[in-house]
Design a protein around this motif. Structure first.
Motif, mmCIF file in Angstrom:
data_model
loop_
_atom_site.group_PDB
_atom_site.id
_atom_site.type_symbol
_atom_site.label_atom_id
_atom_site.label_comp_id
_atom_site.label_asym_id
_atom_site.label_seq_id
_atom_site.Cartn_x
_atom_site.Cartn_y
_atom_site.Cartn_z
ATOM 1 N N VAL A 7 -11.348 22.460 -9.401
ATOM 2 C CA VAL A 7 -10.915 22.243 -8.022
ATOM 3 C C VAL A 7 -11.673 21.040 -7.461
ATOM 4 O O VAL A 7 -12.706 20.637 -7.993
ATOM 5 N N ARG A 8 -11.156 20.504 -6.375
ATOM 6 C CA ARG A 8 -11.841 19.429 -5.649
ATOM 7 C C ARG A 8 -12.117 19.928 -4.246
ATOM 8 O O ARG A 8 -11.210 20.250 -3.494
ATOM 9 N N PHE A 9 -13.406 19.990 -3.906
ATOM 10 C CA PHE A 9 -13.814 20.455 -2.586
ATOM 11 C C PHE A 9 -13.878 19.273 -1.620
ATOM 12 O O PHE A 9 -14.587 18.291 -1.877
ATOM 13 N N ALA A 10 -13.150 19.346 -0.505
ATOM 14 C CA ALA A 10 -13.360 18.402 0.592
ATOM 15 C C ALA A 10 -14.651 18.794 1.303
ATOM 16 O O ALA A 10 -15.045 19.961 1.291
ATOM 17 N N VAL A 11 -15.328 17.842 1.915
ATOM 18 C CA VAL A 11 -16.586 18.131 2.606
ATOM 19 C C VAL A 11 -16.405 17.924 4.098
ATOM 20 O O VAL A 11 -16.108 16.806 4.548
#
Length: 322
Positions: free
Chosen positions: A301-305
């Motif tokens: 997954v790619r986590f937005a910050v």
């Protein structure tokens, strides 16, 4: 004296465009509004053979938050004053600041070259196409040269005897879209949506992660753990109120996602806890990571910050202070 800051002035000064005998020019002659500008005043030689003993830079209206860089062997001083108007800043608005910067007490021989450095923020007081001028006074053992002449509309800086160094204002280049997390990720019967992490201050050792998981299958699954490169491990935790006291504890066997159920991990409830961080999680960035499920396995997954303390991810990420 006020120096005009307006669109439609002459083209920017550059080293090539400056008079052959110019003593003071700027290394960076192009910049965009609402950005920090690094001013490097270049002194090529003295005044009629005399050594340079002082340099004073005037900060014009429309330029704020000026800060000089100290220089070994030179005494540094500034004079503060009111701006022509108040300007928005990262912490409200500002209406006064450094108006002149002076380095003095050193000695730069006529046959040597040196640079005097400051930084300042260019506001939107000057539209792209205009020029901002930074008058420079050069003191040389009693002699003085004031580089402060500003060209009139249609006039070239080449026609001036003592032109002020200028910075041409140009439109900011279009920023590349910030990387963002996919709207949803399919992993077998699971749909994972909006994974994000709260930004952390420097020195923080833990960060909270959040997302939404929907199980469209006929068998339950369990979210067991998570990972990001900055953390030694990632666990599933639950925060709950116990007699008015918020308590947080790991969900030892993993968080169950029942068939047909959507489970939301959010601040104040179930969430991911990333432990033993090796560096700050920066707002506006993204982090590659994984989620591990009992049935679906390990899912990239790619986590937005989002911002520090955010209750939800921010569109386009957060902002940084300068």
């Amino acid at each position: 004296m006020t120096f005009p800051l307006r669109a439609g002035l002459a083209a920017a000064l550059s080293l090539a465009a400056a008079p052959a005998l110019a003593h003071a020019v700027l290394a960076v002659t192009q910049a965009s509004p609402n950005q920090t500008y690094r001013g490097v005043v270049q002194i090529g030689h003295g005044c009629d053979g005399k050594a340079t003993t002082g340099i004073t830079v005037t900060i014009p209206d429309g330029v704020i938050a000026a800060k000089p860089m100290p220089k070994a062997g030179w005494e540094l001083s500034t004079v503060k004053g009111a701006y022509g108007r108040a300007y928005p800043s990262y912490h409200g608005s500002v209406s006064e600041g450094v108006k002149t910067i002076t380095w003095k007490g050193g000695s730069l021989p006529d046959d040597q070259y040196d640079e005097f450095v400051f930084q300042a923020r260019l506001t939107d007081a000057v539209a792209p196409g205009g020029t901002v001028y930074f008058p420079v006074r050069q003191d040389c053992d009693g002699a003085v040269v004031d580089w402060r002449e500003v060209p009139a509309a249609g006039q070239s800086a080449r026609d001036l005897t003592s032109p002020a160094p200028g910075v041409r204002i140009v439109a900011a280049a279009a920023a590349a879209p910030a990387a963002s997390a996919p709207a949803s990720i399919k992993a077998g019967d699971l749909t994972i949506e909006a994974p994000w992490i709260r930004a952390t201050p420097g020195g923080a050792k833990v960060a909270g992660g959040y997302l939404q998981v929907t199980n469209t299958g006929k068998e339950p699954d369990r979210l067991v753990s998570a990972s990001i490169p900055l953390a030694a491990r990632g666990e599933v935790h639950q925060m709950a109120m116990d007699k008015g006291v918020a308590k947080m504890a790991p969900v030892e066997s993993g968080l169950v996602i029942k068939p047909g159920e959507t489970v939301v991990l959010k601040p104040g409830g179930y969430h991911l806890m990333f432990m033993d961080l090796t560096g700050p999680v920066k707002a506006g960035s993204t982090l590659e990571g994984t989620l591990t499920f009992a049935r679906a396995g390990t899912v990239p997954v790619r986590f937005a910050v989002g911002a520090i303390g955010a209750s939800a991810p921010e569109a386009g990420g957060g902002h940084q202070h300068h």
